[in-house]
Scaffold this motif. Structure first.
Motif, PDB file in Angstrom:
ATOM      1  N   UNK A   3      36.430  50.768  37.191  1.00  0.00           N
ATOM      2  CA  UNK A   3      35.571  49.981  36.258  1.00  0.00           C
ATOM      3  C   UNK A   3      36.157  48.715  35.779  1.00  0.00           C
ATOM      4  N   UNK A   4      35.191  47.877  35.942  1.00  0.00           N
ATOM      5  CA  UNK A   4      35.248  46.345  35.135  1.00  0.00           C
ATOM      6  C   UNK A   4      34.636  46.382  33.866  1.00  0.00           C
ATOM      7  N   UNK A   5      35.356  45.865  32.877  1.00  0.00           N
ATOM      8  CA  UNK A   5      34.907  45.662  31.464  1.00  0.00           C
ATOM      9  C   UNK A   5      34.744  44.321  31.099  1.00  0.00           C
ATOM     10  N   UNK A   6      33.747  43.681  30.817  1.00  0.00           N
ATOM     11  CA  UNK A   6      33.599  42.435  30.135  1.00  0.00           C
ATOM     12  C   UNK A   6      33.797  42.445  28.716  1.00  0.00           C
ATOM     13  N   UNK A   7      34.839  41.714  28.121  1.00  0.00           N
ATOM     14  CA  UNK A   7      35.197  41.961  26.734  1.00  0.00           C
ATOM     15  C   UNK A   7      35.159  40.701  26.012  1.00  0.00           C
ATOM     16  N   UNK A   8      33.953  40.675  25.156  1.00  0.00           N
ATOM     17  CA  UNK A   8      34.038  39.436  24.403  1.00  0.00           C
ATOM     18  C   UNK A   8      34.290  39.825  22.969  1.00  0.00           C
ATOM     19  N   UNK A   9      35.445  40.242  22.507  1.00  0.00           N
ATOM     20  CA  UNK A   9      35.803  40.995  21.154  1.00  0.00           C
ATOM     21  C   UNK A   9      37.254  40.848  21.085  1.00  0.00           C
ATOM     22  N   UNK A  10      37.808  41.210  19.834  1.00  0.00           N
ATOM     23  CA  UNK A  10      39.351  41.645  19.699  1.00  0.00           C
ATOM     24  C   UNK A  10      39.427  43.071  20.302  1.00  0.00           C
ATOM     25  N   UNK A  11      40.677  43.380  20.715  1.00  0.00           N
ATOM     26  CA  UNK A  11      41.024  44.472  21.246  1.00  0.00           C
ATOM     27  C   UNK A  11      41.123  45.606  20.012  1.00  0.00           C
ATOM     28  N   UNK A  64      32.221  33.898  34.328  1.00  0.00           N
ATOM     29  CA  UNK A  64      32.204  35.546  34.300  1.00  0.00           C
ATOM     30  C   UNK A  64      31.803  35.855  35.616  1.00  0.00           C
ATOM     31  N   UNK A  65      30.672  35.456  35.872  1.00  0.00           N
ATOM     32  CA  UNK A  65      30.004  36.074  37.305  1.00  0.00           C
ATOM     33  C   UNK A  65      30.971  35.717  38.475  1.00  0.00           C
ATOM     34  N   UNK A  66      31.674  34.592  38.685  1.00  0.00           N
ATOM     35  CA  UNK A  66      32.479  34.116  39.568  1.00  0.00           C
ATOM     36  C   UNK A  66      33.720  34.932  39.685  1.00  0.00           C
ATOM     37  N   UNK A  67      34.354  35.285  38.621  1.00  0.00           N
ATOM     38  CA  UNK A  67      35.521  35.822  38.374  1.00  0.00           C
ATOM     39  C   UNK A  67      35.244  37.411  38.898  1.00  0.00           C
ATOM     40  N   UNK A  68      33.941  37.990  38.227  1.00  0.00           N
ATOM     41  CA  UNK A  68      33.812  39.396  38.296  1.00  0.00           C
ATOM     42  C   UNK A  68      33.577  39.780  39.891  1.00  0.00           C
ATOM     43  N   UNK A  69      32.746  38.825  40.214  1.00  0.00           N
ATOM     44  CA  UNK A  69      32.581  39.395  41.911  1.00  0.00           C
ATOM     45  C   UNK A  69      33.916  39.202  42.695  1.00  0.00           C
ATOM     46  N   UNK A  70      34.918  38.291  42.229  1.00  0.00           N
ATOM     47  CA  UNK A  70      35.989  38.369  43.099  1.00  0.00           C
ATOM     48  C   UNK A  70      36.791  39.697  42.707  1.00  0.00           C
ATOM     49  N   UNK A  71      36.719  40.182  41.481  1.00  0.00           N
ATOM     50  CA  UNK A  71      37.293  41.311  40.988  1.00  0.00           C
ATOM     51  C   UNK A  71      36.803  42.548  41.602  1.00  0.00           C
ATOM     52  N   UNK A  72      35.485  42.555  41.853  1.00  0.00           N
ATOM     53  CA  UNK A  72      34.661  43.739  42.240  1.00  0.00           C
ATOM     54  C   UNK A  72      35.258  43.911  43.791  1.00  0.00           C
ATOM     55  N   UNK A  73      35.425  43.041  44.413  1.00  0.00           N
ATOM     56  CA  UNK A  73      35.870  43.036  45.767  1.00  0.00           C
ATOM     57  C   UNK A  73      37.296  43.448  45.813  1.00  0.00           C
ATOM     58  N   UNK A  74      38.339  42.740  45.226  1.00  0.00           N
ATOM     59  CA  UNK A  74      39.550  43.100  44.928  1.00  0.00           C
ATOM     60  C   UNK A  74      40.023  44.623  44.597  1.00  0.00           C
TER      61      UNK A  74
END
Length: 422
Positions: A3-11, A64-74
């Motif tokens: 899973x990839x989580x896009x997180x625009x919040x504190x933890x 976000x899109x650029x890095x997310x697509x890279x992480x999806x592949x990795x």
């Protein structure tokens, strides 16, 4: 499954490591740097136990899109999760682009575009405010000429009341238009007739297309006043036998049905519906989001049901068990609240912080947060979720919960000291 989580919040409100302790796939998190320090958290410098944690300096869609697509592949990502309203569209685009399970852009658009939302709701016989999407100042004036002031102006895809304006007369409208319609036609503006009354909200969880948890609450303050309100802001769940409870729950089901046609991929999600209760006893849809509510609504929900909407939405989208639902069969017998609850909030205001309240020791206080420290210079609230302090409390009834929270709020008001910064 990974899973990839896009997180625009504190933890702190989103401890994915705890929520997904029984998840055996990779958990990759893309986080926004500017969401940590304003909420008293240090910017993470390691992975915090996740497979990969990356903190982006600028959390804009292109990056976000650029890095997310890279992480999806990795990491061979199979699921994408986003709980912040600003990231719902991005997550949906990524799922469609990659052919992944979950909501695609067409599924979330009725929850993101407030004009489309109101059109679909209205076609289903749901009461909404008179509204328009003026592209030019001339069209805005034409709408104003048809309706009495005050008028409400907002972004069609906005959130947290950011940019929302309530215009009381023609002079205020003229000033607003001079600052917002000066260079080119707009496609993002929504004008509405002001709806009087108290704002209610219904929060809940949908699993496999079926609402399995839901409960209404009522704000005791105006959301749009976050920049000027220096007092305690109280929000309360409604009693089981409150005349509004069943009406609000039934209306929310109609709203969800209107926005999710047959074939919608939006099957596992939380929702946050805001509905006006007018002085003449009408229920009027303001708007609804297809993600967990903000502020401390998730913690209030946990108090009444034992289920955090952030956690359960995350687990539902990954097909993980949802223990608090027990043996619920979906036969129309949803779980009922085990207590009443509510939140008491104070907003940030600009200046030098001299003192903040100590943690209350009352047994009915479920959670307490403070987001500034003495000696710190803070800016004004940037949105309706930019708090100075927050408390979640509980009680057997709404009336007792309100009494407790208002008493504590008065104490907090006396203890908070903010002076002009040197």
């Amino acid at each position: 499954m990974n899973v990839l989580i896009l997180h625009r919040n504190p933890f702190e409100p989103f401890p994915y490591d705890q929520w997904l302790a029984d998840y055996d796939g990779d958990v990759v998190v893309l986080a926004a740097r500017d969401k940590f320090e304003p909420f008293g958290e240090k910017v993470p410098t390691d992975n915090l136990g996740y497979t990969r944690l990356e903190v982006l300096e600028q959390f804009d869609d292109a990056l976000i899109l650029k890095r997310a697509l890279e992480l999806v592949t990795e990491f061979q990502i199979t699921h994408i999760i986003a709980h912040h309203e600003a990231d719902v569209d991005t997550a949906a685009w990524l799922r469609e682009h990659l052919g992944l399970t979950g909501a695609w852009p067409a599924d979330v658009l009725p929850f993101r575009d407030k004009a489309l939302m109101k059109q679909r709701a209205q076609r289903a016989g749901i009461d909404v405010a008179a509204h328009a999407t003026p592209r030019t100042a001339e069209e805005a004036w034409a709408f104003a000429d048809l309706h009495a002031f005050p008028l409400v102006c907002k972004d069609r895809a906005g959130y947290n009341a950011i940019g929302l304006r309530i215009l009381g007369d023609r002079d205020e409208l003229a000033d607003y238009l001079a600052h917002t319609y000066f260079d080119a036609p707009r496609e993002d503006a929504l004008f509405e007739v002001f709806v009087p009354g108290r704002m209610c909200h219904v929060d809940g969880l949908v699993v496999d297309g079926r609402t399995v948890l839901a409960w209404p609450s009522q704000y005791q303050y105006d959301l749009a006043s976050f920049g000027t309100d220096q007092g305690a802001r109280v929000d309360l769940t409604l009693d089981r036998d409150d005349p509004l409870t069943d009406r609000l729950l039934a209306l929310t089901e109609r709203i969800l049905a209107a926005l999710k046609p047959s074939g919608s991929r939006l099957r596992d999600h939380a929702f946050h519906a805001e509905i006006f209760h007018t002085p003449d006893d009408r229920l009027v849809l303001c708007e609804i989001a297809s993600r967990p509510g903000g502020a401390k609504i998730r913690e209030v929900f946990h108090t009444i049901f034992g289920a955090n909407l952030g956690e359960y939405t995350t687990r539902a989208q990954l097909g993980l068990p949802l223990p608090a639902l027990g043996e619920f069969s979906g036969a129309g017998d949803r779980p009922q609240p085990r207590a009443m609850s509510g939140q008491m909030l104070t907003m940030k205001r600009p200046g030098l912080v001299r003192s903040v309240p100590a943690a209350p020791d009352e047994s009915w206080v479920e959670r307490f947060w403070v987001y500034a420290r003495p000696g710190q210079v803070i800016p004004p609230a940037a949105g309706s979720s930019d708090f100075l302090t927050a408390v979640v409390g509980s009680a057997p009834t709404r009336a007792e919960c309100e009494r407790r929270l208002r008493s504590l709020g008065a104490r907090f008001e006396a203890q908070i000291k903010i002076v002009e910064a040197p």
